[in-house]
Design a protein around this motif. Structure first.
Motif, mmCIF file in Angstrom:
data_model
loop_
_atom_site.group_PDB
_atom_site.id
_atom_site.type_symbol
_atom_site.label_atom_id
_atom_site.label_comp_id
_atom_site.label_asym_id
_atom_site.label_seq_id
_atom_site.Cartn_x
_atom_site.Cartn_y
_atom_site.Cartn_z
ATOM 1 N N PRO A 30 1.249 -1.325 0.187
ATOM 2 C CA PRO A 30 0.224 -0.150 -0.122
ATOM 3 C C PRO A 30 1.120 0.600 0.489
ATOM 4 N N VAL A 31 0.446 2.350 -0.056
ATOM 5 C CA VAL A 31 0.798 3.859 -0.619
ATOM 6 C C VAL A 31 0.256 4.761 -0.380
ATOM 7 N N TRP A 32 0.680 5.365 0.569
ATOM 8 C CA TRP A 32 0.405 7.218 0.572
ATOM 9 C C TRP A 32 1.327 7.760 0.916
ATOM 10 N N MET A 33 1.049 9.475 0.787
ATOM 11 C CA MET A 33 2.267 10.626 0.936
ATOM 12 C C MET A 33 1.890 11.213 2.815
ATOM 13 N N MET A 34 2.944 11.411 3.250
ATOM 14 C CA MET A 34 2.394 12.361 3.825
ATOM 15 C C MET A 34 2.635 13.463 3.457
ATOM 16 N N ARG A 35 1.471 14.230 4.039
ATOM 17 C CA ARG A 35 1.385 16.373 3.392
ATOM 18 C C ARG A 35 0.494 14.982 2.278
ATOM 19 N N LYS A 286 10.336 -8.015 13.496
ATOM 20 C CA LYS A 286 9.261 -8.538 11.919
ATOM 21 C C LYS A 286 8.311 -9.042 12.146
ATOM 22 N N ASP A 287 7.456 -8.625 13.813
ATOM 23 C CA ASP A 287 6.041 -8.226 14.108
ATOM 24 C C ASP A 287 5.629 -7.661 13.866
ATOM 25 N N ILE A 288 5.858 -6.509 13.198
ATOM 26 C CA ILE A 288 5.062 -5.038 12.803
ATOM 27 C C ILE A 288 5.440 -4.713 11.541
ATOM 28 N N THR A 289 4.518 -4.256 11.157
ATOM 29 C CA THR A 289 4.370 -3.317 10.153
ATOM 30 C C THR A 289 5.606 -1.979 10.319
ATOM 31 N N LEU A 290 6.398 -1.365 8.841
ATOM 32 C CA LEU A 290 6.984 -0.566 9.131
ATOM 33 C C LEU A 290 6.202 0.605 7.363
ATOM 34 N N GLN A 291 6.551 1.795 7.519
ATOM 35 C CA GLN A 291 6.383 2.740 6.826
ATOM 36 C C GLN A 291 7.459 3.499 6.443
ATOM 37 N N GLY A 292 7.681 3.906 4.946
ATOM 38 C CA GLY A 292 8.385 4.758 4.437
ATOM 39 C C GLY A 292 8.557 4.658 2.959
ATOM 40 N N HIS A 293 9.801 4.744 2.898
ATOM 41 C CA HIS A 293 10.766 6.098 3.573
ATOM 42 C C HIS A 293 11.919 6.644 2.443
ATOM 43 N N LEU A 294 11.385 7.080 1.355
ATOM 44 C CA LEU A 294 11.792 7.689 0.536
ATOM 45 C C LEU A 294 12.004 9.351 0.863
ATOM 46 N N ALA A 324 4.546 1.607 1.573
ATOM 47 C CA ALA A 324 5.436 2.648 0.742
ATOM 48 C C ALA A 324 4.694 3.773 1.146
ATOM 49 N N ASN A 325 5.561 5.247 1.494
ATOM 50 C CA ASN A 325 5.383 6.680 1.701
ATOM 51 C C ASN A 325 6.789 6.876 2.063
ATOM 52 N N LEU A 326 6.713 8.443 1.670
ATOM 53 C CA LEU A 326 7.940 9.225 1.788
ATOM 54 C C LEU A 326 8.370 9.748 3.260
ATOM 55 N N GLY A 327 9.617 9.778 3.634
ATOM 56 C CA GLY A 327 10.291 9.580 5.108
ATOM 57 C C GLY A 327 10.288 10.787 5.401
ATOM 58 N N HIS A 328 9.338 12.142 4.980
ATOM 59 C CA HIS A 328 8.857 12.838 6.006
ATOM 60 C C HIS A 328 7.847 13.508 4.782
ATOM 61 N N GLY A 329 6.774 14.294 4.877
ATOM 62 C CA GLY A 329 6.155 14.961 4.529
ATOM 63 C C GLY A 329 6.858 15.712 2.936
ATOM 64 N N ILE A 330 5.432 15.486 1.661
ATOM 65 C CA ILE A 330 5.977 15.864 0.621
ATOM 66 C C ILE A 330 6.054 17.556 0.195
ATOM 67 N N LEU A 331 7.108 17.948 -0.318
ATOM 68 C CA LEU A 331 8.070 18.856 -0.848
ATOM 69 C C LEU A 331 6.675 20.410 -1.184
ATOM 70 N N PRO A 332 6.314 21.709 -1.002
ATOM 71 C CA PRO A 332 5.675 22.002 -2.228
ATOM 72 C C PRO A 332 5.611 22.136 -2.886
ATOM 73 N N ASN A 333 7.392 21.708 -3.844
ATOM 74 C CA ASN A 333 7.580 22.235 -5.021
ATOM 75 C C ASN A 333 7.827 20.848 -5.534
ATOM 76 N N ILE A 334 7.119 19.705 -5.455
ATOM 77 C CA ILE A 334 6.809 18.850 -6.544
ATOM 78 C C ILE A 334 6.181 19.191 -7.242
ATOM 79 N N PRO A 335 6.350 18.681 -8.544
ATOM 80 C CA PRO A 335 5.448 18.754 -9.602
ATOM 81 C C PRO A 335 4.171 16.889 -9.680
ATOM 82 N N VAL A 336 2.702 17.948 -10.306
ATOM 83 C CA VAL A 336 1.759 16.163 -9.845
ATOM 84 C C VAL A 336 2.443 15.615 -10.103
ATOM 85 N N ASP A 337 2.944 15.415 -11.542
ATOM 86 C CA ASP A 337 2.976 14.136 -11.816
ATOM 87 C C ASP A 337 4.287 13.029 -11.148
#
Length: 353
Positions: A30-35, A286-294, A324-337
């Motif tokens: 699964p995937v989402w992005m902080m901010r 091994k017994d916990i889900t991890l999230q991140g971390h691009l 799957a996620n980013l390692g922190h919030g998405i930056l404001p200058n990221i192109p939508v595509d």
């Protein structure tokens, strides 16, 4: 992990993130992005130009519209409530200003015992009913497409702002307050914790399917200090709500305490890009889900190079339970595509069998 999926999740069509947090197999990550609900989206910027920050947060229809934007535009596997961690200090009686391009300002910060005494553990429906109203509206509009993530700031991170009175790279005044006034600091942290538990329970009752607790400034503390000033309060919050909804703890930079955080009863732990996946897994077990971390800055790579970076990250996850996620919030200058390319690369990646 012992948390069971909310019964309400049975109606959710895409329940990948809930299955991952429950330790169940998933056909893909699964995937989402902080901010993800916010500043990089032109649709959000149009609303930002029309309404003040707290108008957006405190108007359920606006908060719902913003929350839904990345689901509709980017195709993420979960929505996250559009709000702010500083609604808790605000509800407790502090003045909070959010100045665009400058950040938070709390003009009357905590300095002494009398300042803590004037803080109230709030009546959630009275002070934060706009949040629960927004959640109910979001759930109605989502109509079971994806889960909704509720959230709050960790007590330590909120203390940082409440004592410092503004953003900081070091939060030296907040740390000094804890070192010089440990009993007062513990009293403040407990009051924040009590308020946060009530707040998150109200979010869950309104329809949030899972919760993330953001300890954005946990990494400013060494291991022993983190396990004094942050971890006990994260444990309290997790213990209070983990039977009602899965909990993800994200303490940015506090990788040294992953083993301790894995014992809190949380279903997931977030990590940033400064620790390798294999190291995080060794520490957390091994017994916990991890999230991140691009690294969020890597979303600025040319799309072909970005896809390779994302695929390399996913390969590093192996066959363990990951979101799957980013390692922190998405930056404001990221192109939508580019944001969409990140999500689509995860969603088309064939998991290691």
């Amino acid at each position: 992990m012992t948390t069971t999926i909310n019964t309400s999740s049975a109606a959710i069509k895409n329940d990948l993130i809930l299955r991952a947090l429950n330790g169940a197999p998933t056909e893909r990550f699964p995937v989402w992005m902080m901010r993800q609900a916010g500043r990089y989206l032109p649709e959000y910027i149009r609303l930002r130009n029309k309404y003040s920050f707290f108008e957006r947060v405190q108007t359920p229809e606006l908060a719902a519209e913003i929350t839904l934007q990345p689901v509709d535009i980017i195709g993420v596997d979960a929505a996250i409530l559009f709000s702010d961690i500083l609604v808790i200090p605000q509800a407790m009686g502090m003045e909070v200003q959010l100045v665009e391009k400058i950040g938070p300002l709390l003009p009357d910060p905590i300095k002494a015992a009398k300042d803590i005494e004037r803080l109230q553990v709030p009546d959630i429906e009275e002070k934060l009913g706009y949040v629960t109203d927004a959640i109910r509206l979001i759930k109605q509009e989502l109509n079971g497409r994806v889960p909704l993530i509720g959230f709050a700031g960790a007590p330590w991170t909120l203390l940082c702002y409440m004592v410092q009175g503004k953003g900081s790279k070091t939060f030296d005044e907040a740390k000094a307050f804890c070192y010089q006034n440990p009993a007062l600091a513990a009293k403040l942290l407990q009051k924040i914790t009590d308020s946060t538990i009530l707040y998150l329970k109200a979010q869950i009752a309104a329809g949030a399917d899972l919760i993330q607790v953001f300890d954005s400034w946990g990494g400013l503390l060494g291991k022993s200090d983190f396990e004094t000033w942050s971890l006990p309060y994260l444990q309290q919050i997790t213990a209070a709500i983990a039977d009602e909804a899965p909990v993800i703890l994200f303490a940015k930079g506090a990788w040294q305490s992953l083993p301790a955080m894995a014992k809190t009863g949380a279903s997931g732990l977030g990590i940033d890009w400064c620790i390798e996946a294999a190291t995080a897994r060794d520490l957390a077990g091994k017994d916990i889900t991890l999230q991140g971390h691009l690294d969020p800055s890597k979303l600025l790579l040319p799309i072909a190079a970005l896809k390779k970076e994302v695929e390399a990250m996913l390969l590093s996850f192996g066959d363990d339970s990951w979101i799957a996620n980013l390692g922190h919030g998405i930056l404001p200058n990221i192109p939508v595509d580019h944001a969409r390319a990140f999500v689509e690369t995860v969603q088309t990646f064939e998991r290691k069998a």
